[in-house]
Design a protein around this motif. Structure first.
Motif, mmCIF file in Angstrom:
data_model
loop_
_atom_site.group_PDB
_atom_site.id
_atom_site.type_symbol
_atom_site.label_atom_id
_atom_site.label_comp_id
_atom_site.label_asym_id
_atom_site.label_seq_id
_atom_site.Cartn_x
_atom_site.Cartn_y
_atom_site.Cartn_z
ATOM 1 N N LYS A 294 0.839 -1.202 0.000
ATOM 2 C CA LYS A 294 0.000 0.000 0.000
ATOM 3 C C LYS A 294 0.875 1.254 0.000
ATOM 4 O O LYS A 294 0.546 2.248 -0.660
ATOM 5 N N LEU A 295 1.983 1.199 0.751
ATOM 6 C CA LEU A 295 2.913 2.331 0.767
ATOM 7 C C LEU A 295 3.513 2.560 -0.610
ATOM 8 O O LEU A 295 3.602 3.705 -1.076
ATOM 9 N N LEU A 296 3.905 1.480 -1.274
ATOM 10 C CA LEU A 296 4.462 1.598 -2.623
ATOM 11 C C LEU A 296 3.439 2.181 -3.597
ATOM 12 O O LEU A 296 3.765 3.047 -4.404
ATOM 13 N N ALA A 297 2.197 1.691 -3.513
ATOM 14 C CA ALA A 297 1.149 2.219 -4.379
ATOM 15 C C ALA A 297 0.913 3.705 -4.104
ATOM 16 O O ALA A 297 0.737 4.504 -5.032
ATOM 17 N N GLY A 298 0.923 4.074 -2.817
ATOM 18 C CA GLY A 298 0.747 5.481 -2.464
ATOM 19 C C GLY A 298 1.864 6.361 -2.995
ATOM 20 O O GLY A 298 1.616 7.463 -3.496
ATOM 21 N N MET A 299 3.104 5.865 -2.912
ATOM 22 C CA MET A 299 4.234 6.635 -3.427
ATOM 23 C C MET A 299 4.158 6.788 -4.937
ATOM 24 O O MET A 299 4.486 7.849 -5.473
ATOM 25 N N VAL A 300 3.722 5.732 -5.622
ATOM 26 C CA VAL A 300 3.587 5.807 -7.083
ATOM 27 C C VAL A 300 2.554 6.863 -7.467
ATOM 28 O O VAL A 300 2.783 7.683 -8.368
ATOM 29 N N ILE A 301 1.422 6.851 -6.776
ATOM 30 C CA ILE A 301 0.369 7.829 -7.074
ATOM 31 C C ILE A 301 0.850 9.259 -6.810
ATOM 32 O O ILE A 301 0.656 10.166 -7.633
#
Length: 214
Positions: free
Chosen positions: A23-30
Motif C-alpha cells: 500500500k505504501l508503494l502504491a501510495g508513493m507511485v500515485i
C-alpha cells in the motif's frame, strides 16, 4: 498441474492486506505521478511561452532529454550502487521528496524557464534511476506473488491510472478554474509534502537495512 485461483489471488489484491508495504508503494507511485505530471505540464507550458519557434523548441527538448539520460545514467551506474549499499531507503526517499519540494518552491518563486526546467529535469532523472532502484528493495522479503503479481499492479496499473487521472484533473482545472501554468509547481510542492508525510507515518514499513547489511 492446474491450480484453482480466486480473483483476489489472480490480480494479487489479497497481497495488499498481507503486506502493508505494498500500500505504501502504491501510495508513493500515485503521489510521484502528481509531481511528474505537474512538472511536465509546467515545463511544456513554459517552453511554449518562451520559445515560440518550433525549431527552437525541438532543439531545446532534444538537449533536455539527452541531459536526463546522461544524469540518470550516471546516477544509475555510479551513484545508486553506493547509496543503496550504505544509505537507508527511508533517508533516500525523504531526501528525494525534500529536493522536489525545494525545486518546485523555487520554480514557483522564480518563474523562469530554467527553474521550471530544472524541477522537471531532476524529477525525471531521479525517477528513472535511484527512486526505482530503491523501490525494488521493498519486494525482496515478500512472496513470489507479491514480487511479481502485485508489483505488476503497482508498476503498470497504478502507475498508468494515476498518471492519466492526474492529467484529467489538470485538464478540468485548466478549463473550469483557469489554472495557471505556475500553479502546477504548487501542486508538485504539495505532492512532495504529502510524500514526506506518508514516509514519516509509514516509517515502520520501510526496510531499515541497507543492501550492505543484508
Amino acid at each position: 498441474e492446474k491450480e484453482q485461483i480466486s480473483a483476489g489471488q489472480l490480480f494479487a489484491w489479497n497481497n495488499f492486506k498481507t503486506y502493508p508495504q505494498l500500500k505504501l508503494l502504491a501510495g508513493m507511485v500515485i503521489i510521484t505521478q502528481f509531481i511528474a505530471a505537474s512538472t511536465t505540464f509546467a515545463f511544456n507550458a513554459k517552453v511554449a511561452e518562451e520559445l515560440v519557434d518550433v525549431s527552437l523548441q525541438t532543439a531545446y527538448y532534444g538537449t533536455f532529454y539527452s541531459n536526463i539520460n546522461l544524469i540518470a545514467g550516471v546516477i544509475q551506474f555510479l551513484l545508486a550502487p553506493f547509496l543503496l549499499q550504505y544509505i537507508p531507503v527511508f533517508f533516500i526517499f525523504i531526501t528525494l521528496a525534500a529536493i522536489h519540494l525545494c525545486l518546485n518552491a523555487f520554480a514557483w518563486w522564480d518563474g523562469t524557464l530554467f527553474s521550471v526546467m530544472l524541477a522537471s529535469l531532476l524529477f525525471k532523472s531521479f525517477d528513472y534511476s535511484i527512486f526505482r532502484c530503491a523501490k525494488e528493495l521493498f519486494y525482496i522479503p515478500l512472496s513470489f506473488s507479491a514480487r511479481f503479481h502485485s508489483k505488476h499492479l503497482i508498476d503498470v496499473f497504478f502507475y498508468r491510472a494515476s498518471n492519466s487521472g492526474v492529467s484529467t484533473l489538470f485538464a478540468i482545472g485548466k478549463s473550469l478554474a483557469n489554472m495557471k501554468d505556475l500553479h502546477y509547481t504548487i501542486v508538485a510542492g504539495i505532492a512532495a509534502t504529502g510524500w514526506m508525510a506518508l514516509l514519516f507515518t509509514s516509517k515502520k514499513m520501510i526496510p531499515k537495512e541497507t543492501v550492505h547489511e543484508k
